[in-house]
Structure formats: C-alpha cells, structure tokens
Write a protein that holds these residues in place. Structure first.
Motif, PDB file in Angstrom:
ATOM      1  N   GLY A 106      27.145  34.660  36.011  1.00  0.00           N
ATOM      2  CA  GLY A 106      25.751  34.862  36.380  1.00  0.00           C
ATOM      3  C   GLY A 106      24.791  34.559  35.249  1.00  0.00           C
ATOM      4  N   GLY A 107      23.526  34.976  35.450  1.00  0.00           N
ATOM      5  CA  GLY A 107      22.483  34.678  34.492  1.00  0.00           C
ATOM      6  C   GLY A 107      22.146  35.810  33.547  1.00  0.00           C
ATOM      7  N   GLY A 108      22.916  36.891  33.573  1.00  0.00           N
ATOM      8  CA  GLY A 108      22.652  38.028  32.695  1.00  0.00           C
ATOM      9  C   GLY A 108      23.916  38.825  32.458  1.00  0.00           C
ATOM     10  N   PRO A 109      23.889  39.761  31.515  1.00  0.00           N
ATOM     11  CA  PRO A 109      25.072  40.570  31.207  1.00  0.00           C
ATOM     12  C   PRO A 109      25.424  41.524  32.337  1.00  0.00           C
ATOM     13  N   ALA A 110      26.710  41.854  32.442  1.00  0.00           N
ATOM     14  CA  ALA A 110      27.200  42.812  33.435  1.00  0.00           C
ATOM     15  C   ALA A 110      27.705  44.055  32.705  1.00  0.00           C
ATOM     16  N   TYR A 111      27.406  45.218  33.264  1.00  0.00           N
ATOM     17  CA  TYR A 111      27.758  46.490  32.638  1.00  0.00           C
ATOM     18  C   TYR A 111      28.654  47.318  33.565  1.00  0.00           C
ATOM     19  N   ASP A 112      29.462  48.175  32.933  1.00  0.00           N
ATOM     20  CA  ASP A 112      30.274  49.168  33.661  1.00  0.00           C
ATOM     21  C   ASP A 112      31.043  48.516  34.808  1.00  0.00           C
ATOM     22  N   ILE A 113      31.895  47.582  34.453  1.00  0.00           N
ATOM     23  CA  ILE A 113      32.633  46.799  35.440  1.00  0.00           C
ATOM     24  C   ILE A 113      33.922  47.517  35.799  1.00  0.00           C
ATOM     25  N   SER A 114      34.202  47.607  37.083  1.00  0.00           N
ATOM     26  CA  SER A 114      35.476  48.144  37.564  1.00  0.00           C
ATOM     27  C   SER A 114      36.038  47.189  38.606  1.00  0.00           C
ATOM     28  N   ILE A 115      37.364  47.033  38.578  1.00  0.00           N
ATOM     29  CA  ILE A 115      38.044  46.078  39.454  1.00  0.00           C
ATOM     30  C   ILE A 115      39.211  46.784  40.123  1.00  0.00           C
ATOM     31  N   LYS A 116      39.320  46.625  41.440  1.00  0.00           N
ATOM     32  CA  LYS A 116      40.396  47.241  42.204  1.00  0.00           C
ATOM     33  C   LYS A 116      41.103  46.192  43.050  1.00  0.00           C
ATOM     34  N   PHE A 117      42.444  46.287  43.062  1.00  0.00           N
ATOM     35  CA  PHE A 117      43.260  45.390  43.874  1.00  0.00           C
ATOM     36  C   PHE A 117      43.870  46.178  45.033  1.00  0.00           C
ATOM     37  N   LEU A 118      43.884  45.550  46.195  1.00  0.00           N
ATOM     38  CA  LEU A 118      44.483  46.163  47.373  1.00  0.00           C
ATOM     39  C   LEU A 118      45.325  45.113  48.100  1.00  0.00           C
ATOM     40  N   PRO A 119      46.662  45.302  48.138  1.00  0.00           N
ATOM     41  CA  PRO A 119      47.414  46.412  47.528  1.00  0.00           C
ATOM     42  C   PRO A 119      47.465  46.284  46.009  1.00  0.00           C
ATOM     43  N   ASN A 120      47.781  47.406  45.375  1.00  0.00           N
ATOM     44  CA  ASN A 120      47.902  47.425  43.931  1.00  0.00           C
ATOM     45  C   ASN A 120      49.076  46.538  43.500  1.00  0.00           C
ATOM     46  N   LEU A 121      48.938  45.891  42.329  1.00  0.00           N
ATOM     47  CA  LEU A 121      49.957  44.955  41.860  1.00  0.00           C
ATOM     48  C   LEU A 121      50.677  45.508  40.651  1.00  0.00           C
ATOM     49  N   PRO A 122      51.999  45.391  40.613  1.00  0.00           N
ATOM     50  CA  PRO A 122      52.753  45.849  39.442  1.00  0.00           C
ATOM     51  C   PRO A 122      52.466  44.984  38.229  1.00  0.00           C
ATOM     52  N   TYR A 123      52.519  45.586  37.068  1.00  0.00           N
ATOM     53  CA  TYR A 123      52.286  44.864  35.819  1.00  0.00           C
ATOM     54  C   TYR A 123      53.165  45.480  34.740  1.00  0.00           C
ATOM     55  N   ARG A 124      54.075  44.680  34.198  1.00  0.00           N
ATOM     56  CA  ARG A 124      55.065  45.151  33.237  1.00  0.00           C
ATOM     57  C   ARG A 124      55.892  46.273  33.878  1.00  0.00           C
ATOM     58  N   GLU A 125      56.360  47.211  33.056  1.00  0.00           N
ATOM     59  CA  GLU A 125      57.217  48.273  33.576  1.00  0.00           C
ATOM     60  C   GLU A 125      56.411  49.573  33.716  1.00  0.00           C
ATOM     61  N   ASN A 126      56.590  50.194  34.861  1.00  0.00           N
ATOM     62  CA  ASN A 126      55.993  51.511  35.129  1.00  0.00           C
ATOM     63  C   ASN A 126      54.462  51.518  35.012  1.00  0.00           C
ATOM     64  N   THR A 127      53.840  50.416  35.324  1.00  0.00           N
ATOM     65  CA  THR A 127      52.376  50.376  35.322  1.00  0.00           C
ATOM     66  C   THR A 127      51.909  49.366  36.364  1.00  0.00           C
ATOM     67  N   SER A 128      50.595  49.321  36.590  1.00  0.00           N
ATOM     68  CA  SER A 128      50.028  48.410  37.582  1.00  0.00           C
ATOM     69  C   SER A 128      48.664  47.935  37.096  1.00  0.00           C
ATOM     70  N   LEU A 129      48.129  46.923  37.784  1.00  0.00           N
ATOM     71  CA  LEU A 129      46.852  46.357  37.355  1.00  0.00           C
ATOM     72  C   LEU A 129      45.722  47.371  37.478  1.00  0.00           C
ATOM     73  N   ASN A 130      45.716  48.156  38.529  1.00  0.00           N
ATOM     74  CA  ASN A 130      44.618  49.105  38.738  1.00  0.00           C
ATOM     75  C   ASN A 130      44.554  50.188  37.675  1.00  0.00           C
ATOM     76  N   LEU A 132      45.113  49.572  34.432  1.00  0.00           N
ATOM     77  CA  LEU A 132      44.709  49.016  33.142  1.00  0.00           C
ATOM     78  C   LEU A 132      43.304  49.484  32.790  1.00  0.00           C
ATOM     79  N   ASN A 133      43.092  49.790  31.525  1.00  0.00           N
ATOM     80  CA  ASN A 133      41.793  50.311  31.091  1.00  0.00           C
ATOM     81  C   ASN A 133      40.653  49.338  31.381  1.00  0.00           C
ATOM     82  N   MET A 134      40.901  48.047  31.154  1.00  0.00           N
ATOM     83  CA  MET A 134      39.829  47.067  31.332  1.00  0.00           C
ATOM     84  C   MET A 134      39.407  46.934  32.790  1.00  0.00           C
ATOM     85  N   PHE A 135      40.312  47.262  33.733  1.00  0.00           N
ATOM     86  CA  PHE A 135      39.968  47.190  35.137  1.00  0.00           C
ATOM     87  C   PHE A 135      39.337  48.477  35.653  1.00  0.00           C
ATOM     88  N   GLN A 136      39.545  49.563  34.935  1.00  0.00           N
ATOM     89  CA  GLN A 136      38.948  50.830  35.354  1.00  0.00           C
ATOM     90  C   GLN A 136      37.502  50.941  34.901  1.00  0.00           C
TER      91      GLN A 136
END
Length: 233
Positions: A106-130, A132-136
């Motif tokens: 876009g044309g300006g900065p974005a703040y307080d971004i949160s991202i959710k996947f449905l269904p949730n996706l596995p990532y590495r062992e015993n964790t998922s994308l949802n 992850l700190n950067m997605f929360q």
C-alpha cells in the motif's frame, strides 16, 4: 476504476455544469436589467429574480465544492492506505524451497498486524503458523517492506497430508491501534499451495554462491592435507 467512483465523478460534473449555467444566467439577467427600460418585467422583479438565482447558484456551487473536496480526501486516504498481503512463494535462488512472504504493497505503513490461517498449518515440530509471534502481532510494516521466511520444501509439501488450500485473514491498521483516529483494515482470501505445482524451474546461483563453494573447497583441501600429515606422523 470502480463503478462507484465513475458515478461520483459524473454526478460532480453534472452539478458543476448546473452551477455554472445558473451563474451565467445570473450574469445575463443582470446585463439585461441594465438594458431593459420597459416591458412585462419591472426592474424590481428582475432584480429579485437575479438575486434568487444567484443565491441558489452559490449554494449549489458550495455543495459541489464540498462534495469534490470530500471525494479528494477519500481518494487520498485510499492512496495512502496500507495493503498487507500474505503469499507462499518459491525461493529466489532455489524455487523448490517455499517461503511465506508478508508484504505491505500500500501507500502507507501498517500497524498491529495479525494473520490467521484456516485451517491452521503445522510448522516445524509441535507448533503451527498461527502461534508464531509475527503472525499474532506484528507492530509495524513500513510501506514497501517485506518479511519472508522458509516454510517447507515443495516436494515435502505436495507429498504430505497438509491442507493445500487455506483461507487467510489479515487484520491491520493505518495507525497504532490505541490511536483514536486509526482505521481498521481486514483482507480475507484463499491461498492455493499447489498453484505452481508442475512448473519447471532452474536453481539460480550468483557470485556469493561461488565464493561459498570456493571456501568450502579450501576447507576440504586443508582438511585433506591435515589428514595426510597426521597419517605420515
């Protein structure tokens, strides 16, 4: 261009033309008032009519100016609004390595971004994308800024039972969330992980890769030389 924007422009054009015509009529009547010496219209009646038309035209012109100003402000807000998108893209050097990309187009900065996947996706062992700190909660993503990270090898993804199509919801603001004037944005769309399946690609290497290979070869030669000296001893 959106249909609503086209309709608004036509509406503003027609109103402007109407206001201009009324203003010209006012000028013409005032001119005729000077010329008229006798006739059905008295000077006072013509003066009252001219005053009424002029007042109406002035009000109409004021309304047109206000609407045009408001539309200009809206267009500026749309132009300066952030637009955060999430994609699964092949690696630049090795297309078989899939990366998640989060970019503000876009044309300006974005703040307080949160991202959710449905269904949730596995990532590495015993964790998922949802989880992850950067997605929360990602505090800030500047205009044009992109963050990417490795997700999975393409062959591994295609051969697993993981979902191949997911819905992603991206929520963000054009100012810090605690700011009273901040505006909330929400994008929801589908990501197809098999979009690029079956495409042929080549691994790209540059000078940095050549330097790394030379260094690895140098270490291998040194190790071989060290092993030979140790055997001779």
């Amino acid at each position: 261009m959106r249909k609503r924007e086209i309709i608004n422009r036509i509406k503003y054009t027609l109103l402007s033309m109407t206001a201009t015509v009324l203003f010209l009529m006012f000028i013409w009547i005032m001119y005729e008032q000077v010329k008229i010496a006798q006739g059905n219209w008295t000077s006072q009646e013509l003066s009252n009519l001219a005053t009424t038309i002029g007042a109406f035209g002035g009000v109409l012109l004021l309304v047109v100016t206000y609407l045009a100003l408001r539309e200009t402000i809206r267009q500026r807000e749309r132009y300066e609004a952030p637009a955060v998108i999430v994609r699964l893209i092949p690696g630049h050097k090795n297309p078989n390595l899939l990366h998640f990309s989060v970019k503000n187009t876009g044309g300006g900065p974005a703040y307080d971004i949160s991202i959710k996947f449905l269904p949730n996706l596995p990532y590495r062992e015993n964790t998922s994308l949802n989880t992850l700190n950067m997605f929360q909660n990602m505090p800030l993503l500047e205009q044009g800024e992109e963050i990417s990270f490795y997700y999975m090898h393409a062959a591994e993804l295609y051969n697993t039972s993981h979902p191949k199509k997911v819905d992603v919801t991206v929520t963000y603001y054009n100012a810090p969330k605690q700011n009273q004037r901040s505006k909330k944005f929400m994008n929801n769309y589908n990501i197809d992980f098999e979009e690029r399946r079956g495409q042929m690609s080549l691994e790209v290497k540059d000078m940095n890769d050549l330097v790394k290979e030379i260094e690895e070869l140098k270490y291998a030669l040194l190790l071989t030389h060290y092993e030979k000296e140790r055997k001779n001893d």
